[in-house]
Design a protein around this motif. Structure first.
Motif, PDB file in Angstrom:
ATOM      1  N   LEU A  64      -3.998  -0.329   0.504  1.00 55.40           N
ATOM      2  CA  LEU A  64      -3.484  -1.129   1.624  1.00 55.40           C
ATOM      3  C   LEU A  64      -4.078  -0.630   2.935  1.00 55.40           C
ATOM      4  O   LEU A  64      -4.273   0.566   3.115  1.00 55.40           O
ATOM      5  CB  LEU A  64      -1.959  -1.000   1.711  1.00 55.40           C
ATOM      6  N   GLU A  65      -4.328  -1.564   3.825  1.00 59.01           N
ATOM      7  CA  GLU A  65      -4.739  -1.192   5.174  1.00 59.01           C
ATOM      8  C   GLU A  65      -3.482  -1.169   6.036  1.00 59.01           C
ATOM      9  O   GLU A  65      -2.840  -2.199   6.226  1.00 59.01           O
ATOM     10  CB  GLU A  65      -5.741  -2.208   5.743  1.00 59.01           C
ATOM     11  N   CYS A  66      -3.142   0.009   6.525  1.00 58.58           N
ATOM     12  CA  CYS A  66      -1.893   0.152   7.273  1.00 58.58           C
ATOM     13  C   CYS A  66      -2.154   0.623   8.696  1.00 58.58           C
ATOM     14  O   CYS A  66      -3.227   1.129   9.017  1.00 58.58           O
ATOM     15  CB  CYS A  66      -0.981   1.171   6.604  1.00 58.58           C
ATOM     16  N   GLN A  67      -1.138   0.450   9.494  1.00 64.96           N
ATOM     17  CA  GLN A  67      -1.156   1.013  10.836  1.00 64.96           C
ATOM     18  C   GLN A  67       0.075   1.900  10.948  1.00 64.96           C
ATOM     19  O   GLN A  67       1.189   1.465  10.648  1.00 64.96           O
ATOM     20  CB  GLN A  67      -1.113  -0.092  11.882  1.00 64.96           C
ATOM     21  N   CYS A  68      -0.146   3.133  11.381  1.00 69.77           N
ATOM     22  CA  CYS A  68       0.963   4.084  11.488  1.00 69.77           C
ATOM     23  C   CYS A  68       1.952   3.571  12.530  1.00 69.77           C
ATOM     24  O   CYS A  68       1.579   3.217  13.641  1.00 69.77           O
ATOM     25  CB  CYS A  68       0.435   5.450  11.880  1.00 69.77           C
ATOM     26  N   VAL A  69       3.237   3.519  12.129  1.00 76.97           N
ATOM     27  CA  VAL A  69       4.244   2.981  13.054  1.00 76.97           C
ATOM     28  C   VAL A  69       4.572   3.978  14.169  1.00 76.97           C
ATOM     29  O   VAL A  69       5.208   3.618  15.147  1.00 76.97           O
ATOM     30  CB  VAL A  69       5.547   2.582  12.319  1.00 76.97           C
ATOM     31  N   ARG A  70       4.126   5.227  14.010  1.00 81.22           N
ATOM     32  CA  ARG A  70       4.417   6.205  15.059  1.00 81.22           C
ATOM     33  C   ARG A  70       3.272   6.357  16.039  1.00 81.22           C
ATOM     34  O   ARG A  70       3.475   6.340  17.249  1.00 81.22           O
ATOM     35  CB  ARG A  70       4.734   7.571  14.437  1.00 81.22           C
ATOM     36  N   HIS A  77      -3.465   3.308   2.687  1.00 81.51           N
ATOM     37  CA  HIS A  77      -2.376   3.794   1.841  1.00 81.51           C
ATOM     38  C   HIS A  77      -2.684   3.373   0.409  1.00 81.51           C
ATOM     39  O   HIS A  77      -2.922   2.194   0.139  1.00 81.51           O
ATOM     40  CB  HIS A  77      -1.048   3.183   2.309  1.00 81.51           C
ATOM     41  N   ARG A  78      -2.700   4.330  -0.506  1.00 75.49           N
ATOM     42  CA  ARG A  78      -3.004   4.027  -1.905  1.00 75.49           C
ATOM     43  C   ARG A  78      -1.726   3.831  -2.698  1.00 75.49           C
ATOM     44  O   ARG A  78      -0.914   4.732  -2.799  1.00 75.49           O
ATOM     45  CB  ARG A  78      -3.813   5.163  -2.524  1.00 75.49           C
ATOM     46  N   LEU A  79      -1.589   2.632  -3.233  1.00 82.11           N
ATOM     47  CA  LEU A  79      -0.450   2.359  -4.113  1.00 82.11           C
ATOM     48  C   LEU A  79      -0.895   2.632  -5.535  1.00 82.11           C
ATOM     49  O   LEU A  79      -1.889   2.084  -5.996  1.00 82.11           O
ATOM     50  CB  LEU A  79      -0.042   0.891  -4.015  1.00 82.11           C
ATOM     51  N   TYR A 108       4.646 -11.275 -11.585  1.00 80.20           N
ATOM     52  CA  TYR A 108       5.435 -10.077 -11.910  1.00 80.20           C
ATOM     53  C   TYR A 108       4.778  -8.825 -11.345  1.00 80.20           C
ATOM     54  O   TYR A 108       5.442  -7.908 -10.871  1.00 80.20           O
ATOM     55  CB  TYR A 108       5.629  -9.992 -13.427  1.00 80.20           C
ATOM     56  N   VAL A 109       3.455  -8.842 -11.395  1.00 80.01           N
ATOM     57  CA  VAL A 109       2.706  -7.734 -10.799  1.00 80.01           C
ATOM     58  C   VAL A 109       2.921  -7.744  -9.281  1.00 80.01           C
ATOM     59  O   VAL A 109       3.213  -6.725  -8.668  1.00 80.01           O
ATOM     60  CB  VAL A 109       1.199  -7.871 -11.127  1.00 80.01           C
ATOM     61  N   ARG A 110       2.825  -8.937  -8.700  1.00 79.19           N
ATOM     62  CA  ARG A 110       2.977  -9.086  -7.249  1.00 79.19           C
ATOM     63  C   ARG A 110       4.348  -8.566  -6.795  1.00 79.19           C
ATOM     64  O   ARG A 110       4.467  -7.833  -5.835  1.00 79.19           O
ATOM     65  CB  ARG A 110       2.826 -10.554  -6.886  1.00 79.19           C
ATOM     66  N   GLU A 111       5.369  -8.955  -7.542  1.00 77.86           N
ATOM     67  CA  GLU A 111       6.740  -8.578  -7.204  1.00 77.86           C
ATOM     68  C   GLU A 111       6.906  -7.054  -7.186  1.00 77.86           C
ATOM     69  O   GLU A 111       7.473  -6.492  -6.252  1.00 77.86           O
ATOM     70  CB  GLU A 111       7.658  -9.186  -8.266  1.00 77.86           C
ATOM     71  N   ASP A 112       6.402  -6.401  -8.226  1.00 78.48           N
ATOM     72  CA  ASP A 112       6.587  -4.954  -8.329  1.00 78.48           C
ATOM     73  C   ASP A 112       5.707  -4.200  -7.339  1.00 78.48           C
ATOM     74  O   ASP A 112       6.081  -3.138  -6.850  1.00 78.48           O
ATOM     75  CB  ASP A 112       6.317  -4.483  -9.757  1.00 78.48           C
ATOM     76  N   GLU A 116       6.731  -1.553  -3.841  1.00 79.99           N
ATOM     77  CA  GLU A 116       6.170  -0.228  -3.583  1.00 79.99           C
ATOM     78  C   GLU A 116       5.565  -0.117  -2.194  1.00 79.99           C
ATOM     79  O   GLU A 116       5.106   0.949  -1.792  1.00 79.99           O
ATOM     80  CB  GLU A 116       5.078   0.093  -4.622  1.00 79.99           C
ATOM     81  N   PHE A 117       5.540  -1.214  -1.455  1.00 75.02           N
ATOM     82  CA  PHE A 117       4.966  -1.165  -0.108  1.00 75.02           C
ATOM     83  C   PHE A 117       5.769  -0.193   0.746  1.00 75.02           C
ATOM     84  O   PHE A 117       6.994  -0.170   0.661  1.00 75.02           O
ATOM     85  CB  PHE A 117       5.007  -2.556   0.542  1.00 75.02           C
ATOM     86  N   PRO A 118       5.089   0.587   1.581  1.00 82.67           N
ATOM     87  CA  PRO A 118       5.840   1.497   2.454  1.00 82.67           C
ATOM     88  C   PRO A 118       6.663   0.706   3.462  1.00 82.67           C
ATOM     89  O   PRO A 118       6.188  -0.287   4.016  1.00 82.67           O
ATOM     90  CB  PRO A 118       4.743   2.315   3.139  1.00 82.67           C
ATOM     91  N   ARG A 119       7.893   1.125   3.677  1.00 80.67           N
ATOM     92  CA  ARG A 119       8.769   0.432   4.634  1.00 80.67           C
ATOM     93  C   ARG A 119       8.321   0.716   6.068  1.00 80.67           C
ATOM     94  O   ARG A 119       8.300  -0.160   6.910  1.00 80.67           O
ATOM     95  CB  ARG A 119      10.215   0.891   4.450  1.00 80.67           C
ATOM     96  N   HIS A 120       7.996   1.971   6.319  1.00 75.97           N
ATOM     97  CA  HIS A 120       7.529   2.368   7.644  1.00 75.97           C
ATOM     98  C   HIS A 120       6.269   3.202   7.457  1.00 75.97           C
ATOM     99  O   HIS A 120       6.353   4.410   7.307  1.00 75.97           O
ATOM    100  CB  HIS A 120       8.589   3.183   8.383  1.00 75.97           C
ATOM    101  N   PRO A 121       5.103   2.542   7.416  1.00 73.89           N
ATOM    102  CA  PRO A 121       3.870   3.270   7.104  1.00 73.89           C
ATOM    103  C   PRO A 121       3.601   4.394   8.115  1.00 73.89           C
ATOM    104  O   PRO A 121       3.653   4.167   9.317  1.00 73.89           O
ATOM    105  CB  PRO A 121       2.783   2.192   7.212  1.00 73.89           C
ATOM    106  N   LEU A 122       3.337   5.580   7.584  1.00 71.21           N
ATOM    107  CA  LEU A 122       3.006   6.724   8.423  1.00 71.21           C
ATOM    108  C   LEU A 122       1.666   7.282   7.967  1.00 71.21           C
ATOM    109  O   LEU A 122       1.433   7.433   6.775  1.00 71.21           O
ATOM    110  CB  LEU A 122       4.068   7.813   8.297  1.00 71.21           C
ATOM    111  N   CYS A 123       0.783   7.598   8.934  1.00 75.79           N
ATOM    112  CA  CYS A 123      -0.528   8.152   8.596  1.00 75.79           C
ATOM    113  C   CYS A 123      -0.349   9.494   7.905  1.00 75.79           C
ATOM    114  O   CYS A 123      -1.173   9.904   7.101  1.00 75.79           O
ATOM    115  CB  CYS A 123      -1.378   8.289   9.849  1.00 75.79           C
TER     116      CYS A 123
END
Ligand SMILES: [Zn+2]
Length: 162
Positions: A64-70, A77-79, A108-112, A116-123
């Motif tokens: 995932l391409e994330c942006q740190c919320v802090r 981020h590797r799931l 079903y894959v999409r749902e699971d 697992e997505f981070p709620r508050h992505p942190l670097c």
């Protein structure tokens, strides 16, 4: 439907599904501005027929391409779902949709994956973010600055009127 199982083939033997599912096929909505899905889902799954349905087990991997919320820094981020398993009933009320003898595993894959997505992505779990002191100072100065300018402007106007 690349992530689909043909039930007829499954009668004879277990099916292995390995490869990568393109972003448009996964079609996942992160529902969050700080997470973006730009990489295909890597999967290595084994599907077997069980008494009343299908058993899917294997490995899912998505970057995932994330942006740190802090600190607002972009990071990846590797799931990793190393032992993912999913039971899909073929009978009863909850039975899965079968189209032309095929079951699409994507929902079903999409749902699971979404779970697992981070709620508050942190670097970094210890990210200290932007220095909070400078933010506080900025807010205070701009706040008081405006009122001062405002009141002095009114004072000048009052002088002119008099
Ligand atoms: Zn950070």
């Amino acid at each position: 439907m690349p992530l689909a199982v043909n039930l007829r083939h499954l009668e004879a033997h277990n099916i292995s599904l390995a490869g990568s599912l393109p972003v448009r096929e996964l079609d996942i909505d992160p529902r969050d501005d700080v997470i973006q899905v730009r990489h295909p889902l890597e999967h290595d799954l084994e599907v077997q027929k069980v008494e009343d349905g299908l058993l899917v087990q294997g490995h899912l991997h998505l970057v995932l391409e994330c942006q740190c919320v802090r600190c607002l820094k972009p990071f990846q981020h590797r799931l990793e779902l190393a032992n993912w398993a999913c039971h899909l009933p073929l009978e009863g009320e909850d039975r899965v949709a079968v189209v032309n003898d095929c079951v699409d595993l994507t929902p079903y894959v999409r749902e699971d994956i979404l779970l697992e997505f981070p709620r508050h992505p942190l670097c970094d779990p210890g990210c200290r973010g932007l220095p909070s002191t400078s933010i506080g100072k900025l807010k205070n100065t701009s706040g008081t600055g405006k009122t001062e300018v405002g009141s002095s402007a009114w004072a000048e106007l009052n002088k002119l009127k008099l």
